[in-house]
Enzyme design. Sequence first.
Site, mmCIF file in Angstrom:
data_model
loop_
_atom_site.group_PDB
_atom_site.id
_atom_site.type_symbol
_atom_site.label_atom_id
_atom_site.label_comp_id
_atom_site.label_asym_id
_atom_site.label_seq_id
_atom_site.Cartn_x
_atom_site.Cartn_y
_atom_site.Cartn_z
ATOM 1 N N ARG A 211 8.068 3.220 3.495
ATOM 2 C CA ARG A 211 7.845 3.634 4.884
ATOM 3 C C ARG A 211 8.358 2.529 5.800
ATOM 4 O O ARG A 211 7.857 1.406 5.755
ATOM 5 C CB ARG A 211 6.355 3.882 5.122
ATOM 6 C CG ARG A 211 6.046 4.146 6.575
ATOM 7 C CD ARG A 211 4.562 4.426 6.820
ATOM 8 N NE ARG A 211 4.384 4.664 8.236
ATOM 9 C CZ ARG A 211 3.560 3.994 9.039
ATOM 10 N NH1 ARG A 211 2.775 3.044 8.551
ATOM 11 N NH2 ARG A 211 3.503 4.255 10.319
ATOM 12 N N HIS B 242 7.119 3.010 16.215
ATOM 13 C CA HIS B 242 6.106 2.021 15.827
ATOM 14 C C HIS B 242 6.085 0.953 16.933
ATOM 15 O O HIS B 242 6.326 -0.228 16.696
ATOM 16 C CB HIS B 242 6.428 1.440 14.444
ATOM 17 C CG HIS B 242 5.254 0.833 13.737
ATOM 18 N ND1 HIS B 242 4.875 1.194 12.462
ATOM 19 C CD2 HIS B 242 4.353 -0.113 14.124
ATOM 20 C CE1 HIS B 242 3.807 0.482 12.096
ATOM 21 N NE2 HIS B 242 3.480 -0.318 13.083
ATOM 22 N N GLU C 137 0.038 5.211 14.885
ATOM 23 C CA GLU C 137 -1.201 4.770 15.535
ATOM 24 C C GLU C 137 -1.167 4.857 17.064
ATOM 25 O O GLU C 137 -1.279 3.836 17.765
ATOM 26 C CB GLU C 137 -1.536 3.329 15.134
ATOM 27 C CG GLU C 137 -1.729 3.134 13.648
ATOM 28 C CD GLU C 137 -2.231 1.729 13.292
ATOM 29 O OE1 GLU C 137 -2.215 0.846 14.162
ATOM 30 O OE2 GLU C 137 -2.650 1.531 12.143
ATOM 31 N N ASN D 212 -3.986 5.369 8.381
ATOM 32 C CA ASN D 212 -4.006 3.922 8.174
ATOM 33 C C ASN D 212 -5.452 3.471 8.183
ATOM 34 O O ASN D 212 -6.188 3.745 9.130
ATOM 35 C CB ASN D 212 -3.249 3.185 9.283
ATOM 36 C CG ASN D 212 -1.749 3.469 9.255
ATOM 37 O OD1 ASN D 212 -1.250 4.121 8.337
ATOM 38 N ND2 ASN D 212 -1.041 2.977 10.252
ATOM 39 N N TYR E 26 -8.041 0.113 7.578
ATOM 40 C CA TYR E 26 -8.264 -1.326 7.366
ATOM 41 C C TYR E 26 -9.739 -1.679 7.156
ATOM 42 O O TYR E 26 -10.064 -2.464 6.295
ATOM 43 C CB TYR E 26 -7.643 -2.135 8.513
ATOM 44 C CG TYR E 26 -6.131 -2.124 8.406
ATOM 45 C CD1 TYR E 26 -5.473 -3.002 7.550
ATOM 46 C CD2 TYR E 26 -5.361 -1.191 9.094
ATOM 47 C CE1 TYR E 26 -4.091 -2.971 7.393
ATOM 48 C CE2 TYR E 26 -3.978 -1.148 8.940
ATOM 49 C CZ TYR E 26 -3.350 -2.040 8.091
ATOM 50 O OH TYR E 26 -1.995 -1.997 7.918
ATOM 51 N N GLU F 181 -0.906 3.161 5.492
ATOM 52 C CA GLU F 181 -1.084 1.701 5.562
ATOM 53 C C GLU F 181 -2.452 1.338 5.022
ATOM 54 O O GLU F 181 -3.455 1.968 5.369
ATOM 55 C CB GLU F 181 -1.023 1.157 7.007
ATOM 56 C CG GLU F 181 0.348 1.073 7.592
ATOM 57 C CD GLU F 181 0.352 0.512 9.015
ATOM 58 O OE1 GLU F 181 -0.537 -0.308 9.350
ATOM 59 O OE2 GLU F 181 1.239 0.917 9.783
HETATM 60 C C1 FCB Z 1 -1.564 -1.693 11.975
HETATM 61 C C2 FCB Z 1 -0.123 -1.600 12.432
HETATM 62 C C3 FCB Z 1 0.812 -2.446 11.619
HETATM 63 C C4 FCB Z 1 0.210 -3.771 11.230
HETATM 64 C C5 FCB Z 1 -1.160 -3.591 10.626
HETATM 65 C C6 FCB Z 1 -1.813 -4.871 10.193
HETATM 66 O O1 FCB Z 1 -2.404 -1.377 13.041
HETATM 67 O O2 FCB Z 1 0.327 -0.279 12.377
HETATM 68 O O3 FCB Z 1 2.001 -2.583 12.353
HETATM 69 O O4 FCB Z 1 0.218 -4.637 12.301
HETATM 70 O O5 FCB Z 1 -1.995 -2.945 11.540
#
Ligand code: FCB
Length: 433
Positions: free
Chosen positions: A69, A113, A158, A281, A283, A342
């Site tokens: 990607r 992006h 995002e 995505n 985290y 992600e």
């Molecule tokens: C996400 C972004 C990516 C990167 C990660 C850590 O929010 O899409 O570009 O910065 O975080």
Amino acid sequence: MFLWGTATASYQIEGAVAEDGRGPSIWDTFSHEPGRIRDGDTGDVACDHYHRWREDVALMSGLGVNSYRFSIAWPRVQPDGRGAVNQAGLDFYDRLTDALVERDIVPAATLFHWDLPQRLEDEGGWLNRDTAHRFAEYAAAVADRLADRIPIWITLNEPFVHMVYGYALGTHAPGRTLVLDALPAAHHQLLGHGLAVRELRARGAEKVLITNNCTPVRPASGDPADLAAADAYDTLHNRLFNDPVLLGAYPDLSAYGTDMDGVRDGDLELISAPLDGIGINYYNPTRIAAPVDEGLPFHDAGVTGHPVTGFGWPVVPDGLRELLVGLRDRYGDALPPVYVTENGCSQPDEPGPDGTVDDRARIEFLDGHIEAMQRARAEGVDVRGYYVWSLLDNFEWAEGYSQRFGLVHVDFPTGARTPKASYHWLRERIARP
Ligand code: FCB
């Protein structure tokens, strides 16, 4: 075929900001403003991927991933954000695409992006409805050239993060601090998505997705005030960008004392056109309490009791399962196949005396999150792919080069790449049946 991949973004890795006719983006402008980025870093050179892409494709091939990607820089394709197409800019992605296909790596291209052409920002950026139309024109130009070889298209990355950090809080480009007045940047991005879907479909794009940043929201307690605050936060972070796409309606924003302005007849039909998948995505989860002062209707109480990444983000692998199952429960049949576009962590990785990079914490992170994703699949969520953020250490936005997310270490002064222990681990993990 389940897709195992790595993810990157143009401004974070390419460098070569003035080459082959590329125009300036909002990130060029922003990163050159004093005080915006940690240590005054910019993406001028970044990983120099624009010149070293062959080496990077070889690294992916060695890793054994079957998808990649990446994002296309709009200002390389249309330096002013509109009008004539700069073929030299598209040539770069053309060569990259061919090299990926040759190595059986499925290209997944993100069209936006965050590196908006500066000229469009001068006209209001995503606060201006016209930007949505410019985005569709750009999407059409890219698809004209590449839809025959790129099977997976992601319109936006995002839009939540771009709206909040870029337009509401100003910690990312374009650095606006509009708080709730940033909301039009949500609708116009989503409208741009919808208009772009139509252009991509007209050009035979095989799969079209959007990528949203999502977080499982946990109330700080069972107190009704905390529950209401958690619901308000969930609305802003998750539902504001998923509901219109999947259900064709904006969620109720009354907790914010507002509703979505500027929605015209037909917009939501465009925005909710069927997709072939949704990119998620993930985290970390979020823990929300009742507001502590006037202003927003929530307070981020912080998730405690877990290890943290270099960024200080809590490491909660099961949050990925919770998120995926939660999306399925919320949207049911309206949820298309999911791609985790992600997931990853930053760590202060440096080569040891023998030159190797022993990033044990990243291995643990990825192992836990892949397991969590597999549990969600076992619970019936249709997950079709998993992309690690990121292939390379890169320009981490406001944090500059201080947050290393790569499976491959980059020595920024020289550009030298060193696969970390996690790279070798992931190769084995992917190969496992
Ligand atoms: C996400 C972004 C990516 C990167 C990660 C850590 O929010 O899409 O570009 O910065 O975080």
